[in-house]
Scaffold this active site. Structure first.
Site, short mmCIF file in Angstrom:
data_model
loop_
_atom_site.label_atom_id
_atom_site.label_comp_id
_atom_site.label_asym_id
_atom_site.label_seq_id
_atom_site.Cartn_x
_atom_site.Cartn_y
_atom_site.Cartn_z
N HIS A 123 -0.08 -0.22 -13.51
CA HIS A 123 0.67 -1.45 -13.78
C HIS A 123 2.16 -1.08 -13.86
O HIS A 123 2.52 -0.10 -14.52
CB HIS A 123 0.21 -2.08 -15.10
CG HIS A 123 0.82 -3.41 -15.33
ND1 HIS A 123 0.38 -4.56 -14.70
CD2 HIS A 123 1.89 -3.80 -16.08
CE1 HIS A 123 1.14 -5.58 -15.06
NE2 HIS A 123 2.06 -5.14 -15.89
N GLY A 142 0.79 -1.23 0.00
CA GLY A 142 0.00 0.00 0.00
C GLY A 142 0.81 1.27 0.00
O GLY A 142 0.31 2.33 0.39
N ASN A 200 -6.30 1.56 -13.04
CA ASN A 200 -5.29 0.67 -12.47
C ASN A 200 -3.91 1.20 -12.82
O ASN A 200 -3.73 1.82 -13.87
CB ASN A 200 -5.46 -0.74 -13.07
CG ASN A 200 -4.41 -1.71 -12.56
OD1 ASN A 200 -4.18 -1.82 -11.35
ND2 ASN A 200 -3.76 -2.43 -13.46
N LYS A 243 -16.12 -13.88 -1.99
CA LYS A 243 -17.58 -14.02 -2.06
C LYS A 243 -18.26 -12.64 -2.12
O LYS A 243 -19.21 -12.43 -2.87
CB LYS A 243 -18.04 -14.77 -0.79
CG LYS A 243 -19.32 -15.53 -0.98
CD LYS A 243 -19.60 -16.40 0.23
CE LYS A 243 -21.09 -16.41 0.48
NZ LYS A 243 -21.42 -16.73 1.86
C1 GAR Z 1 2.87 -1.38 -7.59
O1 GAR Z 1 4.15 -1.36 -8.16
C2 GAR Z 1 1.82 -1.57 -8.66
O2 GAR Z 1 2.16 -1.00 -9.89
C3 GAR Z 1 1.76 -3.07 -8.77
O3 GAR Z 1 1.85 -3.52 -7.45
C4 GAR Z 1 2.70 -2.63 -6.72
C5 GAR Z 1 2.04 -2.34 -5.40
O4 GAR Z 1 2.93 -1.66 -4.56
N1 GAR Z 1 0.55 -3.50 -9.42
C6 GAR Z 1 0.52 -4.59 -10.18
O5 GAR Z 1 1.47 -5.33 -10.35
C7 GAR Z 1 -0.84 -4.86 -10.85
N2 GAR Z 1 -0.73 -5.86 -11.84
P1 GAR Z 1 2.38 -0.91 -3.26
O6 GAR Z 1 1.46 -1.89 -2.53
O7 GAR Z 1 3.60 -0.62 -2.45
O8 GAR Z 1 1.65 0.32 -3.70
#
Ligand code: GAR
Length: 189
Positions: A103, A12, A101, A59
């Site tokens: 990525h 997070g 989102n 769920k």
């Molecule tokens: C981030 O780097 C985000 O881009 C990636 O997860 C990480 C979460 O980091 N998302 C994905 O890979 C989605 N496919 P965080 O929990 O420290 O923000």
């Protein structure tokens, strides 16, 4: 007042960065953070930041409770910040062009099922890519396939480890994600 719901599955750090970005904004607020992992660090971060935090299971997501709850909360934007489950069609349909989102790669490369977090950075390293970056896109019912909103690149050096690539990509995320959210909510994108 415009409002944001954040969905996250893990640490997070992006969620916290977004909350901090809007803390002193009088027109935009983070209303709540939802996680599908009971012990995710994002839930601790949320409570420290004074943001309502909720855990939900599969769920609740697939059975329609989440979509009903979100409709009641009526957010202007739902932000996936490291959310690793597929978003069900009823949620996508209820919030058309209101779910985004981030990525951690330059889509369409390195997207799809199983491509998240360090898996992405390891694959980038293994393929000797000269660059990586971030992609912020609208969410549809296919993983990482919605319309692109914003991308930013960073160089990958031969000497970079997968962890170092992750650091560079995280830095781009912290710099750009809140600004892109703000522009979207202000109708500037
Ligand atoms: C981030 O780097 C985000 O881009 C990636 O997860 C990480 C979460 O980091 N998302 C994905 O890979 C989605 N496919 P965080 O929990 O420290 O923000």
């Amino acid at each position: 007042m415009k409002s944001i719901i954040i969905m996250a599955s893990g640490s997070g750090s992006n969620a916290e960065n977004i909350v901090r970005h809007f803390e002193s904004n009088k027109n935009i607020q983070v209303k709540a953070i939802f996680s599908n992992k009971k012990d995710a660090m994002v839930l601790d971060r949320a409570s420290k930041l004074g943001i309502s935090a909720y855990y939900f299971n599969k769920k609740a997501l697939l059975g329609g409770q989440i979509v009903e709850l979100f409709k009641a909360l009526d957010p202007d934007l739902i932000v996936l910040a490291g959310f690793l489950w597929k978003v069900p069609t009823d949620l996508v349909d209820a919030f058309e062009n209101k779910i985004i989102n981030i990525h951690p790669a330059l889509l369409p490369k390195y997207g799809g099922k199983g491509m998240f977090g360090m898996n992405v950075h390891r694959a980038v390293k293994e393929n000797n890519e000269a660059e990586s970056g971030i992609s912020i896109h609208f969410v549809n019912e296919n993983y990482d396939k919605g319309n692109m909103i914003f991308q930013a690149k960073t160089a990958v050096l031969d000497s970079d480890s997968a962890e170092q690539i992750a650091e560079k990509v995280h830095a781009l995320e912290y710099e750009h994600f809140p600004k892109v959210i703000e522009k979207l909510l202000n109708g500037k994108i």
